[in-house]
Design a protein around this motif. Structure first.
Motif, PDB file in Angstrom:
ATOM      1  N   VAL A 159      -8.628 -12.663  10.475  1.00  0.00           N
ATOM      2  CA  VAL A 159      -8.208 -13.630  11.486  1.00  0.00           C
ATOM      3  C   VAL A 159      -7.134 -14.506  10.866  1.00  0.00           C
ATOM      4  N   ILE A 160      -6.099 -14.798  11.655  1.00  0.00           N
ATOM      5  CA  ILE A 160      -5.051 -15.710  11.202  1.00  0.00           C
ATOM      6  C   ILE A 160      -4.959 -16.849  12.210  1.00  0.00           C
ATOM      7  N   ASP A 161      -5.048 -18.070  11.717  1.00  0.00           N
ATOM      8  CA  ASP A 161      -4.846 -19.265  12.530  1.00  0.00           C
ATOM      9  C   ASP A 161      -3.602 -19.974  12.032  1.00  0.00           C
ATOM     10  N   PHE A 162      -2.939 -20.680  12.947  1.00  0.00           N
ATOM     11  CA  PHE A 162      -1.750 -21.444  12.577  1.00  0.00           C
ATOM     12  C   PHE A 162      -1.997 -22.914  12.854  1.00  0.00           C
ATOM     13  N   TYR A 163      -1.767 -23.721  11.843  1.00  0.00           N
ATOM     14  CA  TYR A 163      -1.854 -25.167  11.936  1.00  0.00           C
ATOM     15  C   TYR A 163      -0.469 -25.694  11.571  1.00  0.00           C
ATOM     16  N   ALA A 164       0.282 -26.090  12.609  1.00  0.00           N
ATOM     17  CA  ALA A 164       1.682 -26.489  12.432  1.00  0.00           C
ATOM     18  C   ALA A 164       2.415 -25.316  11.772  1.00  0.00           C
ATOM     19  N   ALA A 165       2.977 -25.514  10.586  1.00  0.00           N
ATOM     20  CA  ALA A 165       3.716 -24.438   9.923  1.00  0.00           C
ATOM     21  C   ALA A 165       2.936 -23.856   8.741  1.00  0.00           C
ATOM     22  N   THR A 166       1.614 -23.945   8.819  1.00  0.00           N
ATOM     23  CA  THR A 166       0.755 -23.373   7.785  1.00  0.00           C
ATOM     24  C   THR A 166      -0.107 -22.274   8.401  1.00  0.00           C
ATOM     25  N   ALA A 167      -0.125 -21.107   7.759  1.00  0.00           N
ATOM     26  CA  ALA A 167      -0.983 -20.000   8.186  1.00  0.00           C
ATOM     27  C   ALA A 167      -2.271 -20.041   7.381  1.00  0.00           C
ATOM     28  N   VAL A 168      -3.379 -19.873   8.086  1.00  0.00           N
ATOM     29  CA  VAL A 168      -4.688 -19.782   7.431  1.00  0.00           C
ATOM     30  C   VAL A 168      -5.231 -18.389   7.741  1.00  0.00           C
ATOM     31  N   ILE A 169      -5.337 -17.570   6.697  1.00  0.00           N
ATOM     32  CA  ILE A 169      -5.877 -16.221   6.840  1.00  0.00           C
ATOM     33  C   ILE A 169      -7.343 -16.281   6.424  1.00  0.00           C
ATOM     34  N   HIS A 170      -8.213 -15.818   7.322  1.00  0.00           N
ATOM     35  CA  HIS A 170      -9.650 -15.803   7.056  1.00  0.00           C
ATOM     36  C   HIS A 170     -10.077 -14.378   6.728  1.00  0.00           C
ATOM     37  N   ASN A 171     -10.658 -14.206   5.558  1.00  0.00           N
ATOM     38  CA  ASN A 171     -11.212 -12.923   5.148  1.00  0.00           C
ATOM     39  C   ASN A 171     -12.727 -13.005   5.363  1.00  0.00           C
ATOM     40  N   TYR A 172     -13.208 -12.384   6.444  1.00  0.00           N
ATOM     41  CA  TYR A 172     -14.629 -12.431   6.791  1.00  0.00           C
ATOM     42  C   TYR A 172     -15.393 -11.194   6.311  1.00  0.00           C
ATOM     43  N   ALA A 173     -14.775 -10.349   5.535  1.00  0.00           N
ATOM     44  CA  ALA A 173     -15.420  -9.106   5.104  1.00  0.00           C
ATOM     45  C   ALA A 173     -16.672  -9.392   4.279  1.00  0.00           C
ATOM     46  N   ASP A 174     -17.720  -8.609   4.520  1.00  0.00           N
ATOM     47  CA  ASP A 174     -18.935  -8.734   3.709  1.00  0.00           C
ATOM     48  C   ASP A 174     -18.610  -8.503   2.239  1.00  0.00           C
ATOM     49  N   ASN A 175     -17.761  -7.517   1.984  1.00  0.00           N
ATOM     50  CA  ASN A 175     -17.258  -7.257   0.637  1.00  0.00           C
ATOM     51  C   ASN A 175     -15.816  -7.770   0.613  1.00  0.00           C
ATOM     52  N   PRO A 176     -15.572  -8.940   0.017  1.00  0.00           N
ATOM     53  CA  PRO A 176     -14.235  -9.546   0.057  1.00  0.00           C
ATOM     54  C   PRO A 176     -13.114  -8.652  -0.461  1.00  0.00           C
ATOM     55  N   GLU A 177     -13.430  -7.765  -1.395  1.00  0.00           N
ATOM     56  CA  GLU A 177     -12.394  -6.874  -1.923  1.00  0.00           C
ATOM     57  C   GLU A 177     -11.869  -5.930  -0.854  1.00  0.00           C
ATOM     58  N   LEU A 178     -12.737  -5.496   0.061  1.00  0.00           N
ATOM     59  CA  LEU A 178     -12.294  -4.629   1.148  1.00  0.00           C
ATOM     60  C   LEU A 178     -11.369  -5.401   2.098  1.00  0.00           C
ATOM     61  N   GLY A 179     -11.665  -6.646   2.333  1.00  0.00           N
ATOM     62  CA  GLY A 179     -10.824  -7.470   3.194  1.00  0.00           C
ATOM     63  C   GLY A 179      -9.511  -7.851   2.540  1.00  0.00           C
ATOM     64  N   ALA A 180      -9.450  -7.816   1.218  1.00  0.00           N
ATOM     65  CA  ALA A 180      -8.238  -8.212   0.495  1.00  0.00           C
ATOM     66  C   ALA A 180      -7.036  -7.346   0.869  1.00  0.00           C
ATOM     67  N   LEU A 181      -7.265  -6.057   1.165  1.00  0.00           N
ATOM     68  CA  LEU A 181      -6.161  -5.190   1.578  1.00  0.00           C
ATOM     69  C   LEU A 181      -5.568  -5.651   2.901  1.00  0.00           C
ATOM     70  N   LEU A 182      -6.427  -6.045   3.845  1.00  0.00           N
ATOM     71  CA  LEU A 182      -5.945  -6.565   5.130  1.00  0.00           C
ATOM     72  C   LEU A 182      -5.225  -7.889   4.947  1.00  0.00           C
ATOM     73  N   VAL A 183      -5.702  -8.708   4.044  1.00  0.00           N
ATOM     74  CA  VAL A 183      -5.038  -9.979   3.750  1.00  0.00           C
ATOM     75  C   VAL A 183      -3.627  -9.713   3.245  1.00  0.00           C
ATOM     76  N   GLN A 184      -3.463  -8.733   2.361  1.00  0.00           N
ATOM     77  CA  GLN A 184      -2.136  -8.402   1.838  1.00  0.00           C
ATOM     78  C   GLN A 184      -1.211  -7.883   2.942  1.00  0.00           C
ATOM     79  N   GLU A 185      -1.758  -7.065   3.832  1.00  0.00           N
ATOM     80  CA  GLU A 185      -0.953  -6.590   4.974  1.00  0.00           C
ATOM     81  C   GLU A 185      -0.535  -7.763   5.856  1.00  0.00           C
ATOM     82  N   ALA A 186      -1.460  -8.659   6.117  1.00  0.00           N
ATOM     83  CA  ALA A 186      -1.154  -9.829   6.941  1.00  0.00           C
ATOM     84  C   ALA A 186      -0.088 -10.686   6.266  1.00  0.00           C
ATOM     85  N   LEU A 187      -0.204 -10.869   4.989  1.00  0.00           N
ATOM     86  CA  LEU A 187       0.766 -11.667   4.238  1.00  0.00           C
ATOM     87  C   LEU A 187       2.164 -11.049   4.312  1.00  0.00           C
TER      88      LEU A 187
END
Length: 185
Positions: free
Chosen positions: A1-29
């Motif tokens: 999930v990505i939220d925007f607060y003014a000009a700041t992006a907050v990416i939320h990694n909700y994966a049970d295994n954070p390492e699996l979510g890290a790939l999606l975080v990199q794609e989002a970035l």
């Protein structure tokens, strides 16, 4: 999930295994950097992270996170790394608008106030009195910053860092009542 607060992006990694979510975080970035050049900063909050910093947010890019946002002509102070949440829930935007439009002249008790956005909205709409209760003083400090951003007076007794149940017990004994009570635990 990505939220925007003014000009700041907050990416939320909700994966049970954070390492699996890290790939999606990199794609989002990569997407954010390529497509949204107006962003000044970005963080990732890893819900199941190993450290408190992982959970509260690590800087991905930029140097300074936004500290305030404006919604419905109201300023809200934010601290995006205060805890695992972002200090302002975006999904309650319509409720804040309803509060602005419907609580003029009313006394309001905002329970489990968190950073006080409902109370700030009530004051913007002309509430006669707002009392905010939350166990965490740091959250109420953000509410006070929002009051200052909007030029609202900070009155004694408006911010109560206390357990809700204890406070309600005291108010019951004092026969204190309000026109509107917001219960959002």
């Amino acid at each position: 999930v990505i939220d925007f607060y003014a000009a700041t992006a907050v990416i939320h990694n909700y994966a049970d295994n954070p390492e699996l979510g890290a790939l999606l975080v990199q794609e989002a970035l990569q997407f954010l950097n390529a497509s949204l050049n107006w962003l000044r900063a970005g963080i990732v909050k890893t819900r199941n992270g190993a450290t408190q910093e992982d959970k509260c947010g690590k800087l991905l890019f930029g140097t300074e996170l936004d500290r305030k946002i404006k919604e419905h002509d109201v300023w809200y102070a934010i601290d995006l790394t205060l805890n695992r949440d972002a200090s302002l829930y975006l999904d309650t935007r319509n409720l804040r608008k309803w509060i602005i439009e419907n609580l003029r002249g009313k006394s309001v008790f905002n329970t489990f106030a968190y950073t006080g956005s409902f109370g700030v909205a009530a004051l913007k709409g002309g509430a006669s009195q707002v009392v905010q209760v939350d166990l965490n003083r740091e959250f109420l400090n953000i509410a006070q910053e929002s009051y200052s951003l909007n030029g609202f007076p900070i009155k004694k007794g408006s911010f109560i860092p206390r357990d809700f149940f204890e406070q309600v017990g005291n108010m019951k004994r004092e026969k204190k009542s309000f026109d509107c009570v917001i219960i959002d635990p």
